[in-house]
Design a protein around this motif. Sequence first.
Motif, PDB file in Angstrom:
ATOM      1  N   SER A 197       0.809  -1.225  -0.019  1.00 21.71           N
ATOM      2  CA  SER A 197      -0.112   0.140   0.010  1.00 21.71           C
ATOM      3  C   SER A 197       0.909   1.227   0.189  1.00 21.71           C
ATOM      4  CB  SER A 197      -0.864   0.115   1.085  1.00 21.71           C
ATOM      5  OG  SER A 197      -0.159  -0.165   2.280  1.00 21.71           O
ATOM      6  N   ASP A 201       0.478   3.990  -5.912  1.00 21.67           N
ATOM      7  CA  ASP A 201      -0.997   4.245  -5.414  1.00 21.67           C
ATOM      8  C   ASP A 201      -0.945   5.543  -4.529  1.00 21.67           C
ATOM      9  OD1 ASP A 201      -1.605   1.743  -6.251  1.00 21.67           O
ATOM     10  OD2 ASP A 201      -0.839   0.592  -4.301  1.00 21.67           O
ATOM     11  N   SER A 223      -3.850   8.310   2.347  1.00 20.46           N
ATOM     12  CA  SER A 223      -4.585   7.350   1.522  1.00 20.46           C
ATOM     13  C   SER A 223      -5.738   6.690   2.411  1.00 20.46           C
ATOM     14  CB  SER A 223      -3.524   6.524   0.990  1.00 20.46           C
ATOM     15  OG  SER A 223      -3.081   5.420   2.203  1.00 20.46           O
ATOM     16  N   ARG A 250      -5.948   8.988  -3.502  1.00 18.03           N
ATOM     17  CA  ARG A 250      -5.270   7.738  -4.157  1.00 18.03           C
ATOM     18  C   ARG A 250      -5.083   7.844  -5.514  1.00 18.03           C
ATOM     19  NH1 ARG A 250      -7.952   2.479  -1.044  1.00 18.03           N
ATOM     20  NH2 ARG A 250      -7.918   3.324   1.140  1.00 18.03           N
ATOM     21  N   LYS A 251      -3.781   7.351  -6.230  1.00 16.37           N
ATOM     22  CA  LYS A 251      -3.641   7.553  -7.457  1.00 16.37           C
ATOM     23  C   LYS A 251      -4.534   6.475  -8.386  1.00 16.37           C
ATOM     24  CE  LYS A 251       0.927   9.144  -7.527  1.00 16.37           C
ATOM     25  NZ  LYS A 251       2.450   8.769  -8.113  1.00 16.37           N
ATOM     26  N   ASP A 252      -5.755   6.828  -8.389  1.00 19.31           N
ATOM     27  CA  ASP A 252      -6.830   6.169  -9.277  1.00 19.31           C
ATOM     28  C   ASP A 252      -7.276   7.216 -10.291  1.00 19.31           C
ATOM     29  OD1 ASP A 252      -6.860   3.699  -7.721  1.00 19.31           O
ATOM     30  OD2 ASP A 252      -8.348   4.613  -6.250  1.00 19.31           O
ATOM     31  N   GLU A 253      -7.579   6.429 -11.380  1.00 18.49           N
ATOM     32  CA  GLU A 253      -7.982   7.258 -12.570  1.00 18.49           C
ATOM     33  C   GLU A 253      -9.478   7.294 -12.209  1.00 18.49           C
ATOM     34  OE1 GLU A 253      -6.816   8.469 -15.270  1.00 18.49           O
ATOM     35  OE2 GLU A 253      -4.598   7.393 -14.580  1.00 18.49           O
ATOM     36  N   ASP A 271     -13.380   7.040 -12.748  1.00 21.62           N
ATOM     37  CA  ASP A 271     -14.368   6.364 -13.418  1.00 21.62           C
ATOM     38  C   ASP A 271     -15.589   6.266 -12.678  1.00 21.62           C
ATOM     39  OD1 ASP A 271     -14.145   4.194 -11.597  1.00 21.62           O
ATOM     40  OD2 ASP A 271     -13.165   2.767 -12.939  1.00 21.62           O
ATOM     41  N   HIS A 291     -14.579   5.171  -9.087  1.00 22.88           N
ATOM     42  CA  HIS A 291     -13.265   5.499  -8.606  1.00 22.88           C
ATOM     43  C   HIS A 291     -12.659   7.154  -8.744  1.00 22.88           C
ATOM     44  CE1 HIS A 291     -12.514   1.295  -9.029  1.00 22.88           C
ATOM     45  NE2 HIS A 291     -11.839   1.593  -7.827  1.00 22.88           N
ATOM     46  N   SER A 292     -12.049   7.605  -7.945  1.00 20.53           N
ATOM     47  CA  SER A 292     -11.732   9.020  -8.151  1.00 20.53           C
ATOM     48  C   SER A 292     -10.556   9.250  -7.180  1.00 20.53           C
ATOM     49  CB  SER A 292     -12.751  10.148  -7.329  1.00 20.53           C
ATOM     50  OG  SER A 292     -12.244  11.109  -6.959  1.00 20.53           O
ATOM     51  N   PRO A 293      -9.636  10.145  -7.724  1.00 18.07           N
ATOM     52  CA  PRO A 293      -8.341  10.185  -7.021  1.00 18.07           C
ATOM     53  C   PRO A 293      -8.649  11.097  -5.607  1.00 18.07           C
ATOM     54  CG  PRO A 293      -8.465  11.624  -8.581  1.00 18.07           C
ATOM     55  CD  PRO A 293      -9.570  10.653  -8.916  1.00 18.07           C
TER      56      PRO A 293
END
Length: 341
Positions: free
Chosen positions: A152, A157, A171, A198-201, A203, A206-208
Amino acid sequence: MKEQLEKIKQEALSALKSAREAADLESLRVKYLGKKGELTAVLKQMGKLSAEERPVIGQLANDVQEKLTAEIDAQKKKIEEAVLEARLEAEAVDVTIPGQARPMGHRHPMYIALEEIKDIFVGMGFTILDGPEVELAYYNFDRLNAEEGHPSRDWSDTFYFDKDSRVMLRSQTSPMQVHAMETKPLPIRILAPGRVYRKDEVDATHSPMFHQVEGMVIDKNVTMADLKGTLNAVMEQLYGPGTKTRFRPHHFPFTEPSCEMDVQCHKCGGVGCPTCKGEGWIEVLGAGMIHPKVLEMSGIDPEEYSGWAFGMGLERMAMRRFKISDLRLIFENDIRFLEQF
Ligand code: DAH
């Protein structure tokens, strides 16, 4: 001299009558009654009069002076009244005109859900705790038993500020557990909502940046039964009496044992539908008994005290609560969407 006085009187009176402003009155007063005024000038010549004439003219001059003074006062009053009248008219408010309605804003659906969650926990004796979003990796990981090398902590991430990976955007809200243990006297019951990164794209799910609500209890003789009992009671209050939950084993570095909790799908009642992706259950949070090592690192004796904790995603709770299908809607701030709640 008598005619002179008579003339002054007539002139002054007619001038006064046509005066329209307070300033006009004042200059007329100066013109006739002032030190260098016309009436005064006449009075100054009284010495030239004979003894018989003097009292007669004196009397007349007094009369004229009184008359003019009274007229000035009367005119003054009239003008003041007229000014007031005009002002009242100009500033009049028509209370019968319909008001201009201002559109009222209201709370964001996610914050409505958060308020409900907070109310339930506060009712159970929890204290709301706020903490930093820029966090030390020491609190976000080390003190939560996720040592160097733990997956983690990976750069892919986590948003770090420095190349040594020491300062980061938190995080998870779990570091609030450590802050509470450091600052609060035992026993502890806290609820810590806030943003996490978090380093998410981006969609539909998901959201950073998103929100979590962390909860923690530390006391003597606290067991997994307290965890389950409390969270079941909370879910019944959020989703209605009889709401079913299920606890599945899981792994988190800072809890032992660890679990995830699912709530039976409110849409299909557990049969399986698109909302629960055919599962019949929806995952709502991670939880567990606080790892003895985590307690120890914060100077709490795990032989004497035990605790449980959970972390849930707030957007997910709000989406379920208001049947919102796409996470992005929560952040876009489209008024047409927000107005529905
Ligand atoms: N921090 C975990 C996460 O972000 C969620 C969590 C799991 C929080 C278990 C807890 C816990 O307090 O006990 O996935």
